[in-house]
Design a protein around this motif. Structure first.
Motif, PDB file in Angstrom:
ATOM      1  N   LEU A 129       0.956  -1.319   0.057  1.00 26.13           N
ATOM      2  CA  LEU A 129      -0.005   0.060  -0.108  1.00 26.13           C
ATOM      3  C   LEU A 129       0.870   1.229  -0.083  1.00 26.13           C
ATOM      4  CD1 LEU A 129      -2.601  -1.074   2.723  1.00 26.13           C
ATOM      5  CD2 LEU A 129      -2.836  -1.202   0.323  1.00 26.13           C
ATOM      6  N   SER A 130       0.306   2.454  -0.683  1.00 26.44           N
ATOM      7  CA  SER A 130       1.221   3.631  -0.616  1.00 26.44           C
ATOM      8  C   SER A 130       0.999   4.435   0.716  1.00 26.44           C
ATOM      9  CB  SER A 130       0.813   4.413  -1.967  1.00 26.44           C
ATOM     10  OG  SER A 130      -0.487   4.836  -1.883  1.00 26.44           O
ATOM     11  N   THR A 131       1.166   3.765   1.827  1.00 33.56           N
ATOM     12  CA  THR A 131       0.933   4.533   3.031  1.00 33.56           C
ATOM     13  C   THR A 131       2.219   4.134   3.677  1.00 33.56           C
ATOM     14  OG1 THR A 131      -0.047   2.530   4.290  1.00 33.56           O
ATOM     15  CG2 THR A 131      -1.649   4.052   3.182  1.00 33.56           C
ATOM     16  N   PRO A 132       2.582   5.327   4.612  1.00 29.51           N
ATOM     17  CA  PRO A 132       3.853   4.988   5.523  1.00 29.51           C
ATOM     18  C   PRO A 132       3.847   3.304   5.989  1.00 29.51           C
ATOM     19  CG  PRO A 132       2.836   6.982   5.906  1.00 29.51           C
ATOM     20  CD  PRO A 132       1.901   6.507   4.842  1.00 29.51           C
ATOM     21  N   GLU A 133       2.784   3.015   6.550  1.00 31.39           N
ATOM     22  CA  GLU A 133       2.583   1.781   7.255  1.00 31.39           C
ATOM     23  C   GLU A 133       2.944   0.782   6.313  1.00 31.39           C
ATOM     24  OE1 GLU A 133      -0.045   4.012   7.489  1.00 31.39           O
ATOM     25  OE2 GLU A 133       0.851   4.783   9.432  1.00 31.39           O
ATOM     26  N   GLY A 134       2.249   0.849   5.019  1.00 30.31           N
ATOM     27  CA  GLY A 134       2.175  -0.433   3.741  1.00 30.31           C
ATOM     28  C   GLY A 134       3.461  -0.329   3.357  1.00 30.31           C
ATOM     29  N   LEU A 135       4.475   0.835   3.344  1.00 28.67           N
ATOM     30  CA  LEU A 135       5.567   0.738   2.694  1.00 28.67           C
ATOM     31  C   LEU A 135       6.922   0.337   3.742  1.00 28.67           C
ATOM     32  CD1 LEU A 135       5.348   3.914   0.367  1.00 28.67           C
ATOM     33  CD2 LEU A 135       5.355   1.468  -0.392  1.00 28.67           C
ATOM     34  N   LYS A 136       6.566   0.422   5.014  1.00 33.20           N
ATOM     35  CA  LYS A 136       7.617   0.237   5.957  1.00 33.20           C
ATOM     36  C   LYS A 136       8.244  -1.134   5.742  1.00 33.20           C
ATOM     37  CE  LYS A 136       8.878   0.480  10.606  1.00 33.20           C
ATOM     38  NZ  LYS A 136       8.547   1.331  11.726  1.00 33.20           N
ATOM     39  N   GLY A 137       9.493  -1.217   5.715  1.00 33.36           N
ATOM     40  CA  GLY A 137      10.216  -2.673   5.491  1.00 33.36           C
ATOM     41  C   GLY A 137      10.517  -3.056   4.107  1.00 33.36           C
ATOM     42  N   LYS A 138       9.636  -2.317   3.397  1.00 32.32           N
ATOM     43  CA  LYS A 138       9.683  -2.654   1.643  1.00 32.32           C
ATOM     44  C   LYS A 138      10.718  -2.064   1.037  1.00 32.32           C
ATOM     45  CE  LYS A 138       5.503  -4.805   2.209  1.00 32.32           C
ATOM     46  NZ  LYS A 138       5.684  -5.927   2.749  1.00 32.32           N
ATOM     47  N   ARG A 139      11.121  -2.608   0.071  1.00 37.10           N
ATOM     48  CA  ARG A 139      12.070  -2.052  -1.041  1.00 37.10           C
ATOM     49  C   ARG A 139      11.369  -1.422  -2.215  1.00 37.10           C
ATOM     50  NH1 ARG A 139      16.605  -5.317  -4.410  1.00 37.10           N
ATOM     51  NH2 ARG A 139      17.831  -3.492  -4.880  1.00 37.10           N
ATOM     52  N   VAL A 140      11.876   0.103  -2.409  1.00 35.31           N
ATOM     53  CA  VAL A 140      11.039   0.637  -3.278  1.00 35.31           C
ATOM     54  C   VAL A 140      11.976   1.433  -4.152  1.00 35.31           C
ATOM     55  CG1 VAL A 140       9.225   2.781  -3.503  1.00 35.31           C
ATOM     56  CG2 VAL A 140       9.016   0.862  -1.541  1.00 35.31           C
ATOM     57  N   GLY A 141      11.949   1.437  -5.622  1.00 32.03           N
ATOM     58  CA  GLY A 141      12.678   2.126  -6.618  1.00 32.03           C
ATOM     59  C   GLY A 141      12.259   3.452  -6.781  1.00 32.03           C
ATOM     60  N   VAL A 142      13.006   4.617  -6.589  1.00 33.86           N
ATOM     61  CA  VAL A 142      12.575   5.952  -6.979  1.00 33.86           C
ATOM     62  C   VAL A 142      13.549   6.616  -7.748  1.00 33.86           C
ATOM     63  CG1 VAL A 142      11.140   6.036  -4.704  1.00 33.86           C
ATOM     64  CG2 VAL A 142      13.598   6.805  -4.898  1.00 33.86           C
ATOM     65  N   GLU A 143      13.168   7.500  -8.397  1.00 30.84           N
ATOM     66  CA  GLU A 143      14.306   8.707  -8.913  1.00 30.84           C
ATOM     67  C   GLU A 143      14.934   9.594  -7.821  1.00 30.84           C
ATOM     68  OE1 GLU A 143      14.615  11.495 -12.865  1.00 30.84           O
ATOM     69  OE2 GLU A 143      12.526  10.955 -12.185  1.00 30.84           O
ATOM     70  N   GLN A 144      16.229   9.450  -8.027  1.00 30.44           N
ATOM     71  CA  GLN A 144      16.893  10.239  -6.931  1.00 30.44           C
ATOM     72  C   GLN A 144      16.504  11.569  -6.963  1.00 30.44           C
ATOM     73  OE1 GLN A 144      20.871   8.864  -7.552  1.00 30.44           O
ATOM     74  NE2 GLN A 144      21.377  10.724  -9.179  1.00 30.44           N
ATOM     75  N   GLY A 145      16.513  12.423  -5.990  1.00 32.75           N
ATOM     76  CA  GLY A 145      16.479  13.924  -5.673  1.00 32.75           C
ATOM     77  C   GLY A 145      14.964  14.158  -5.775  1.00 32.75           C
ATOM     78  N   THR A 146      13.889  13.150  -5.939  1.00 36.08           N
ATOM     79  CA  THR A 146      12.537  13.522  -6.203  1.00 36.08           C
ATOM     80  C   THR A 146      11.905  13.619  -4.829  1.00 36.08           C
ATOM     81  OG1 THR A 146      11.864  10.973  -6.315  1.00 36.08           O
ATOM     82  CG2 THR A 146      12.446  12.219  -8.524  1.00 36.08           C
ATOM     83  N   VAL A 147      10.556  14.084  -4.622  1.00 35.84           N
ATOM     84  CA  VAL A 147       9.745  14.156  -3.493  1.00 35.84           C
ATOM     85  C   VAL A 147       9.449  12.783  -3.170  1.00 35.84           C
ATOM     86  CG1 VAL A 147       8.883  16.615  -3.797  1.00 35.84           C
ATOM     87  CG2 VAL A 147       7.732  14.477  -4.718  1.00 35.84           C
ATOM     88  N   GLN A 148       9.375  11.865  -3.998  1.00 33.40           N
ATOM     89  CA  GLN A 148       8.990  10.464  -3.697  1.00 33.40           C
ATOM     90  C   GLN A 148      10.230   9.956  -2.902  1.00 33.40           C
ATOM     91  OE1 GLN A 148       8.773  11.773  -6.725  1.00 33.40           O
ATOM     92  NE2 GLN A 148       6.416  11.765  -7.084  1.00 33.40           N
ATOM     93  N   GLU A 149      11.419  10.231  -3.122  1.00 38.78           N
ATOM     94  CA  GLU A 149      12.498   9.756  -2.482  1.00 38.78           C
ATOM     95  C   GLU A 149      12.416  10.390  -0.961  1.00 38.78           C
ATOM     96  OE1 GLU A 149      17.448   9.134  -2.837  1.00 38.78           O
ATOM     97  OE2 GLU A 149      16.507  10.923  -3.557  1.00 38.78           O
ATOM     98  N   ARG A 150      12.399  11.701  -1.005  1.00 37.15           N
ATOM     99  CA  ARG A 150      12.313  12.178   0.459  1.00 37.15           C
ATOM    100  C   ARG A 150      10.900  11.538   1.450  1.00 37.15           C
ATOM    101  NH1 ARG A 150      11.991  17.724  -1.484  1.00 37.15           N
ATOM    102  NH2 ARG A 150      10.667  18.213   0.380  1.00 37.15           N
ATOM    103  N   TYR A 151       9.810  11.375   0.718  1.00 33.45           N
ATOM    104  CA  TYR A 151       8.613  10.707   1.235  1.00 33.45           C
ATOM    105  C   TYR A 151       9.071   9.266   1.918  1.00 33.45           C
ATOM    106  CZ  TYR A 151       4.299   8.547   2.041  1.00 33.45           C
ATOM    107  OH  TYR A 151       3.167   8.115   2.669  1.00 33.45           O
TER     108      TYR A 151
END
Length: 166
Positions: A129-151
């Motif tokens: 899930l795209s919630t903090p709880e749903g992503l905790k402990g997961k491995r996620v790919g993001v573009e570096q320097g984006t707001v998604q990385e900071r989130y």
């Protein structure tokens, strides 16, 4: 072109012109930085030509036409946009960039021209899930320097940062 879009373009053009230390009549070209890995906003054709909404369809060339200047397109990786702008490697950034407090301390923005939404893409049935709880402990790919990385980072997500979204 709609009146609202034209007004936004005019405002953006005025802000670009006002950001230069010389008079507008002395400007002959504007160097716009773009990250060509973000279709449909900007991408590169097989022949090397830059294309997309920000580059040649509407925005960039319309700004240059209004300002009566030549557009020069400077390819740059996304996480180098702010450092490159501050170092005057180009005059403005014409790639989609979220406005954040941290970025506002370093650079100025025009009024937003469009609203893009982040999407989480996962394998069907993964239960992510795209919630903090749903992503905790997961491995996620993001573009570096984006707001998604900071989130993702402060929420216990194992972040794999890539130089572009390709």
């Amino acid at each position: 072109m709609s009146v609202k879009k034209f007004a936004s373009l005019a405002l953006a053009a005025a802000l670009v012109v006002s950001s230069f230390s010389v008079h507008a009549r002395d400007i002959t070209q504007v160097r716009f930085a773009v990250d060509p890995s973000y279709p449909p906003f900007e991408s590169k054709q097989p022949d090397g030509k830059l294309v997309g909404f920000d580059v040649d369809v509407d925005l960039g060339n319309a700004l240059c036409e209004q300002m009566k200047v030549k557009c020069v397109w400077v390819e740059n990786v996304f996480d180098g946009m702010i450092p490159g702008l501050k170092a005057r490697k180009f005059d403005a950034v014409l790639s989609d960039m979220g406005i954040t407090e941290e970025r506002l301390k370093q650079i100025d923005f025009t009024v937003p021209l469009y609203d893009t939404h982040a999407q989480l893409v996962a394998r069907a049935g993964s239960g992510i899930l795209s919630t903090p709880e749903g992503l905790k402990g997961k491995r996620v790919g993001v573009e570096q320097g984006t707001v998604q990385e900071r989130y993702a980072k402060p929420h216990g997500v194992s972040v794999v940062a890539y130089s572009d979204q390709e």
